[in-house]
Design a protein around this motif. Structure first.
Motif, PDB file in Angstrom:
ATOM      1  N   UNK A  41     -64.226  40.809 -85.124  1.00 55.61           N
ATOM      2  CA  UNK A  41     -63.687  40.317 -84.017  1.00 55.61           C
ATOM      3  C   UNK A  41     -64.428  39.117 -83.215  1.00 55.61           C
ATOM      4  N   UNK A  42     -65.963  39.613 -83.208  1.00 53.17           N
ATOM      5  CA  UNK A  42     -67.292  38.740 -82.884  1.00 53.17           C
ATOM      6  C   UNK A  42     -67.399  37.521 -83.801  1.00 53.17           C
ATOM      7  N   UNK A  43     -66.994  37.621 -84.945  1.00 52.57           N
ATOM      8  CA  UNK A  43     -67.063  36.275 -85.855  1.00 52.57           C
ATOM      9  C   UNK A  43     -65.739  35.556 -85.381  1.00 52.57           C
ATOM     10  N   UNK A  98     -66.030  31.632 -84.027  1.00 50.90           N
ATOM     11  CA  UNK A  98     -65.659  30.467 -85.002  1.00 50.90           C
ATOM     12  C   UNK A  98     -64.471  29.802 -84.350  1.00 50.90           C
ATOM     13  N   UNK A  99     -63.890  30.207 -83.272  1.00 49.72           N
ATOM     14  CA  UNK A  99     -62.694  29.510 -82.534  1.00 49.72           C
ATOM     15  C   UNK A  99     -63.320  28.269 -81.830  1.00 49.72           C
ATOM     16  N   UNK A 100     -64.392  28.035 -81.200  1.00 56.00           N
ATOM     17  CA  UNK A 100     -64.558  26.899 -80.547  1.00 56.00           C
ATOM     18  C   UNK A 100     -64.910  25.746 -81.276  1.00 56.00           C
ATOM     19  N   UNK A 101     -65.930  26.264 -82.422  1.00 59.44           N
ATOM     20  CA  UNK A 101     -66.234  25.231 -83.417  1.00 59.44           C
ATOM     21  C   UNK A 101     -65.042  24.584 -84.162  1.00 59.44           C
ATOM     22  N   UNK A 102     -64.120  25.469 -84.798  1.00 58.88           N
ATOM     23  CA  UNK A 102     -62.926  25.184 -85.484  1.00 58.88           C
ATOM     24  C   UNK A 102     -62.079  24.179 -84.745  1.00 58.88           C
TER      25      UNK A 102
END
Length: 110
Positions: free
Chosen positions: A71-73, A77-81
């Protein structure tokens, strides 16, 4: 007479430049002060329950710790994607089109 008019225009220009510089400095100081005031002095990375669950999961072999790490990963990752997707769309929309001249007419390579 013309010298005094030119001198006053230069003084107005210098005053304008100085005022813009003062506004920028005040903005940076206000932003820095707001950041210092709004950030807490001591910051805990996790709540007690989350850190206890993660610690026990690694010791006892539970899968809750793996789920917490995933969940932390995922959240990391979502903002970078999203930024990469926007950058790719921006690149595709604004890159120059390449055309090749042929005998019948131009051919677009993009």
């Amino acid at each position: 007479m013309s010298g005094s008019i030119l001198g006053s225009e230069v003084n107005i220009f210098h005053t304008f430049v100085i005022m813009k510089l003062i506004k920028k400095i005040l903005f940076v100081l206000a932003l820095g002060l707001t950041t210092l005031v709004s950030s807490p002095v001591s910051v805990n990375a996790q709540c007690a329950m989350c850190s206890l669950t993660a610690q026990n999961a690694t010791e006892n072999g539970n899968t809750q710790g793996k789920g917490l790490n995933n969940a932390i990963l995922f959240l990391l990752a979502m903002p970078y994607l999203a930024a990469a997707g926007i950058g790719f769309l921006w690149y595709k929309k604004y890159r120059p089109k390449k055309k090749v001249r042929m005998d019948e007419g131009p051919i677009s390579l993009n």
